[in-house]
Design a protein around this motif. Structure first.
Motif, PDB file in Angstrom:
ATOM      1  N   SER A   1       0.837  -1.207   0.000  1.00 42.17           N
ATOM      2  CA  SER A   1       0.000   0.000   0.000  1.00 42.17           C
ATOM      3  C   SER A   1       0.870   1.254   0.000  1.00 42.17           C
ATOM      4  O   SER A   1       0.555   2.234  -0.676  1.00 42.17           O
ATOM      5  N   ARG A   2       1.965   1.227   0.752  1.00 45.31           N
ATOM      6  CA  ARG A   2       2.874   2.382   0.749  1.00 45.31           C
ATOM      7  C   ARG A   2       3.484   2.581  -0.634  1.00 45.31           C
ATOM      8  O   ARG A   2       3.642   3.720  -1.108  1.00 45.31           O
TER       9      ARG A   2
ATOM     10  N   ALA B   1       1.497   6.689  -6.926  1.00 42.10           N
ATOM     11  CA  ALA B   1       0.421   7.616  -7.287  1.00 42.10           C
ATOM     12  C   ALA B   1       0.864   9.064  -7.089  1.00 42.10           C
ATOM     13  O   ALA B   1       0.556   9.942  -7.905  1.00 42.10           O
ATOM     14  N   ILE B   2       1.604   9.317  -6.001  1.00 41.87           N
ATOM     15  CA  ILE B   2       2.097  10.676  -5.745  1.00 41.87           C
ATOM     16  C   ILE B   2       3.074  11.102  -6.837  1.00 41.87           C
ATOM     17  O   ILE B   2       3.029  12.235  -7.334  1.00 41.87           O
ATOM     18  N   ALA B   3       3.951  10.177  -7.227  1.00 46.72           N
ATOM     19  CA  ALA B   3       4.918  10.476  -8.283  1.00 46.72           C
ATOM     20  C   ALA B   3       4.215  10.777  -9.604  1.00 46.72           C
ATOM     21  O   ALA B   3       4.581  11.731 -10.317  1.00 46.72           O
TER      22      ALA B   3
ATOM     23  N   GLU C   1      -4.109  11.667   4.488  1.00 40.24           N
ATOM     24  CA  GLU C   1      -4.399  11.152   5.824  1.00 40.24           C
ATOM     25  C   GLU C   1      -4.831   9.688   5.818  1.00 40.24           C
ATOM     26  O   GLU C   1      -4.698   8.995   6.818  1.00 40.24           O
ATOM     27  N   SER C   2      -5.372   9.229   4.692  1.00 37.67           N
ATOM     28  CA  SER C   2      -6.000   7.904   4.711  1.00 37.67           C
ATOM     29  C   SER C   2      -5.559   6.965   3.602  1.00 37.67           C
ATOM     30  O   SER C   2      -5.913   5.780   3.622  1.00 37.67           O
ATOM     31  N   ALA C   3      -4.791   7.456   2.635  1.00 34.47           N
ATOM     32  CA  ALA C   3      -4.514   6.666   1.429  1.00 34.47           C
ATOM     33  C   ALA C   3      -3.890   5.310   1.726  1.00 34.47           C
ATOM     34  O   ALA C   3      -4.334   4.279   1.210  1.00 34.47           O
ATOM     35  N   VAL C   4      -2.843   5.280   2.571  1.00 31.58           N
ATOM     36  CA  VAL C   4      -2.156   3.998   2.806  1.00 31.58           C
ATOM     37  C   VAL C   4      -3.082   2.990   3.486  1.00 31.58           C
ATOM     38  O   VAL C   4      -2.990   1.778   3.243  1.00 31.58           O
ATOM     39  N   TYR C   5      -3.996   3.478   4.321  1.00 34.02           N
ATOM     40  CA  TYR C   5      -4.929   2.579   5.005  1.00 34.02           C
ATOM     41  C   TYR C   5      -5.982   2.048   4.032  1.00 34.02           C
ATOM     42  O   TYR C   5      -6.316   0.857   4.047  1.00 34.02           O
ATOM     43  N   ARG C   6      -6.516   2.949   3.190  1.00 33.71           N
ATOM     44  CA  ARG C   6      -7.560   2.543   2.249  1.00 33.71           C
ATOM     45  C   ARG C   6      -7.010   1.574   1.197  1.00 33.71           C
ATOM     46  O   ARG C   6      -7.654   0.569   0.874  1.00 33.71           O
TER      47      ARG C   6
ATOM     48  N   LEU D   1      -6.382  -3.932  -0.983  1.00 39.02           N
ATOM     49  CA  LEU D   1      -5.484  -5.065  -1.250  1.00 39.02           C
ATOM     50  C   LEU D   1      -5.858  -6.269  -0.395  1.00 39.02           C
ATOM     51  O   LEU D   1      -5.771  -7.420  -0.849  1.00 39.02           O
ATOM     52  N   ASN D   2      -6.283  -6.015   0.848  1.00 33.84           N
ATOM     53  CA  ASN D   2      -6.733  -7.112   1.714  1.00 33.84           C
ATOM     54  C   ASN D   2      -7.958  -7.796   1.146  1.00 33.84           C
ATOM     55  O   ASN D   2      -8.064  -9.025   1.157  1.00 33.84           O
ATOM     56  N   VAL D   3      -8.906  -6.987   0.669  1.00 40.76           N
ATOM     57  CA  VAL D   3     -10.131  -7.558   0.100  1.00 40.76           C
ATOM     58  C   VAL D   3      -9.816  -8.358  -1.165  1.00 40.76           C
ATOM     59  O   VAL D   3     -10.298  -9.477  -1.348  1.00 40.76           O
ATOM     60  N   ILE D   4      -8.980  -7.780  -2.053  1.00 38.15           N
ATOM     61  CA  ILE D   4      -8.613  -8.486  -3.285  1.00 38.15           C
ATOM     62  C   ILE D   4      -7.847  -9.766  -2.958  1.00 38.15           C
ATOM     63  O   ILE D   4      -8.067 -10.821  -3.568  1.00 38.15           O
TER      64      ILE D   4
END
Length: 768
Positions: A369-370, A376-378, A467-472, A477-480
């Protein structure tokens, strides 16, 4: 022996009902998340609309039952007894697998589970037959419908990427055109959006609903003597254009003259359409196998041939499913939808991951996720170099969310997770993708499509911020990962159960059914227990007051709660060490972690607390932050004590000596007395009693210091266990830290109470 097949048929019927219950609980996310997340219409209305959709879809699903009969394997290669064993293995596996995912609150695909269960059981039975005939294992390909199986699997996997991408693109364009002030846009803009969305959803209903019924194969003079299905296929563009013109005109009239919120209408119609699609497409996942077993049984009984010699080639023929059975199945699904608490839990996972607002994140970030977030930021930074600054400013303006100030805890909880534009896009895009796949006869998972569309729109709508991107992303990824896990587990588990049934026959079936019942009952009890824990009184509450006096009073309840739980956790740690009770210590460690997490949640709410303060009470923020700091220190001490105590006993280290246990019990009793007094003072909000507790501070500190000196002397002369010494000193030092934090907290209250509010004033506030 013949009776065993009749009994198996009864067992399959019961399993079908149970499978409907657990299946609907999981798949409710497919059609409820957009309506519930946007709060566009009331929950009661959502359920009524969805119930009608399910009932209609169930009746229209007859044609989909072919998948269970011949979609995965070649039925002509198996005999009746073998087919019944395959069906029994599939149903037992399916109900246990889906219930597991429901319990953990993760949406998975019932389509994937049934496909891979059928595949796993069929492959296992094929290998058994090949082994008995001493053939080559390569021959397994003739037993499996390879082309269809590969098509189904490929369609399912492709739907993940396509749904996410299309959802993101459509949402980005929609937000760019409508912005967050969509209600203020010109009427014709809303009418155009409504026309596009409603025409897409209507087309979806035609393809998935009417197109899947036997009624669609009847010809009518009104449409040139062709069937409805042929008319829809030949006049596709005409149907789409007429749909768009009719709905756009109707949307304009409703908005202009009836003052109708067109977005609410889209969400209501879309919820009905997806509920219809779910029942029409996924009902086969729950009752397709039992119905195929019943039809196989009827054919076998009529043949008079031995079960081990009767070929099941009859399943390759098209057989209509009685409408009554479909209606009954639909009613079971509706009742489950209305009463299942697990369905609400699964839906909440999807809503939390797509929420525009800050939520308590359920998933922890990982390296994947990180990595995705950094990528995405890049990419975003690269885009900023390509697009002109003026363009970027205009785009950012369209995505600028209206500020929300002075939000209380209750109001924050009542805010929708996302707005009606995103909910409408979710339903529209999911409907289009599913109907396109259906028109090309491409099987796909409605769960995958609806979930990934929701995630794609969340990304495009900038719901996943810094604030939430890495968690979401971690959650997605967990669901997939769970989806792929579903396929692997379903394949292996179904194959194993089929092997057990094949060799164990009736005895194995009885044992497996009994085990399945036990596991389901255990899961039900565990789920209810967790729900009770979530509703228990010992949960902490966020401060809502905007004044220092209000914060003092509100925080008192939390402190009383924490002190009560501190007493219990500390006592259980000492008792667990004394009795070497690893189960008590394990449970106690979890309680410490739970308390720590709850206090962390309070700290995460500081932003909203400070925003809610009035101008004259900004000083309350300093008081509240200090209180949370002391509570955090208390929780960390308890968490450490619980962890080291459990680790010591769990690793089977030497038991603490009698004198050590005795000394710890003395500290525990003194600590219990102080904590009880303190808890009573905060529970009754008798803050003047805090001074009496503070007077005992030095006595407890002296007691702990004496025990440390005693252990130092003991270590030099008689102690022989380094682990015991380490544990004992750790407990004493952490107890000292625990009491320091507690006394600092009391001192904070004592000083603030004396300086800001007289006791009589507090009493008056409480009475009022």
């Amino acid at each position: 022996m013949d009776n065993i097949y009749f009994l198996m048929l009864i067992a399959l019927a019961v399993l079908a009902i149970a499978d409907l219950v657990v299946g609907v609980s999981n798949d409710a996310v497919n059609f409820l998340n957009s309506a519930i997340g946007s709060k566009a219409i009331s929950f009661r209305t959502i359920m009524i609309v969805a119930s009608f959709g399910i009932a209609a879809g169930a009746i229209f699903s007859s044609g989909m039952m072919e998948v269970a009969r011949k979609g995965i394997f070649n039925p002509g290669e198996f005999y009746f007894n073998e087919i019944m064993f395959i069906f029994m293995a599939v149903m037992i596996t399916d109900i246990l697998l889906l219930d597991f995912f429901n319990t953990v609150g993760m949406p998975t695909s019932t389509t994937v589970s049934i496909v891979f269960e059928l595949l796993g059981a069929a492959v296992a039975m094929s290998l058994i037959k090949i082994g008995a005939a001493q053939g080559s294992f390569i021959d397994v390909v003739k037993y499996i419908n390879n082309d269809k199986a590969i098509q189904i699997i490929f369609g399912i996997l492709l739907s993940v990427l396509v749904a996410f991408t299309i959802g993101a693109i459509v949402q980005w364009v929609s937000r760019l055109l409508l912005s967050y002030d969509f209600q203020k846009k010109a009427t014709w803009v809303g009418a155009m959006f409504g026309g596009f969305a409603l025409s897409a959803i209507t087309y979806f209903i035609l393809i998935k609903g009417i197109g899947g019924t036997s009624f669609a194969n009847e010809s009518f003079d009104l449409i040139g003597g062709v069937t409805i299905k042929e008319f829809l296929q030949k006049n596709l563009m005409l149907v789409v254009i007429l749909n768009f013109l009719i709905w756009s005109t109707l949307s304009y009239i409703l908005m202009k003259f009836a003052k109708t919120n067109i977005y609410k209408l889209i969400i209501g119609v879309g919820t009905f359409a997806l509920a219809l699609a779910f029942a029409g497409n996924d009902l086969v996942n729950f009752i397709g196998v039992p119905i195929a077993a019943w039809q196989s049984y009827e054919a076998w009984v009529a043949s008079g041939v031995d079960a081990t010699q009767f070929s099941m080639g009859i399943l390759a023929e098209k057989v209509a499913t009685p409408t009554l059975l479909l209606f009954i199945a639909g009613m079971v699904m509706v009742i489950t939808l209305l009463f299942s608490s697990k369905a609400k839990k699964v839906v909440q996972t999807s809503i939390d991951l797509s929420s525009q607002e800050d939520t308590k994140e359920r998933f922890q970030p990982n390296f994947l996720s990180r990595g995705f977030v950094r990528l995405a930021i890049a990419m975003s930074e690269m885009t900023s170099y390509i697009l002109p600054k003026s363009w970027q400013d205009k785009i950012d303006q369209q995505f600028k969310k209206p500020p929300v100030n002075n939000i209380s805890k209750k109001d924050l909880k009542d805010l929708p997770a996302f707005d009606m534009v995103r909910a409408a896009v979710n339903l529209m895009v999911a409907g289009i993708l599913i109907s396109i796949a259906t028109s090309y006869k491409l099987p796909l998972s409605t769960t995958y499509v609806t979930f990934m569309v929701a995630m794609g729109t969340s990304l495009a709508d900038r719901a996943w911020g810094a604030e939430s991107a890495v968690y979401r992303v971690a959650g997605v990824l967990n669901v997939i990962g769970g989806w792929f896990g579903t396929a692997i587990i379903a394949f292996i588990a179904s194959g194993i159960i089929l092997t057990l049934i094949s060799f164990g026959k009736g005895a194995a079936i009885a044992i497996l059914l009994f085990a399945a019942i036990l596991l389901l009952v255990r899961s039900y009890i565990s789920h209810n227990k967790k729900n009770k824990e979530l509703r228990e009184e010992d949960s902490l509450n966020r401060a809502e007051s905007s004044s220092i006096q209000g914060v003092i009073l509100e925080s008192a309840d939390n402190i009383s709660n924490v002190l009560k739980r501190t007493n219990k956790i500390y006592k259980n740690s000492i008792n667990g060490l004394a009795k070497q009770d690893v189960n008590l210590l394990k449970k106690n460690k979890k309680q410490g972690e739970k308390l720590s997490n709850e206090i962390d949640d309070l700290r995460d709410h500081i932003f909203y607390f400070i925003k809610n303060l009035d101008e004259n009470s900004v000083g309350a923020s300093n008081f509240y932050i200090n209180v949370l700091g002391y509570l955090t220190d208390i929780a960390q001490s308890l968490e450490y004590i619980g962890k080291v105590s459990h680790k010591h006993v769990n690793n089977n280290h030497k038991k603490l000596k009698y004198n050590q246990i005795k000394e710890l019990k003395e500290i525990d009793l003194k600590l219990e007395d102080i904590l009880n007094q303190t808890q009573a003072a905060f529970a009754n909000q008798s803050f003047e009693e805090i001074g009496k507790v503070l007077e005992q501070k030095q006595e407890l500190f002296d007691m702990v210091s004496d025990k440390i000196k005693t252990q130092v002397a003991r270590t030099r002369t008689e102690e022989s266990s380094p682990k015991n010494t380490t544990l004992y000193f750790s407990l004493l030092l952490e107890t000292k830290d625990l009491m320091t934090s507690t006394m600092n907290l009391l001192q904070q209250y004592h000083d603030e109470h004396d300086s800001s509010v007289e006791p009589a004033t507090i009493a008056d506030q409480l009475q009022n």
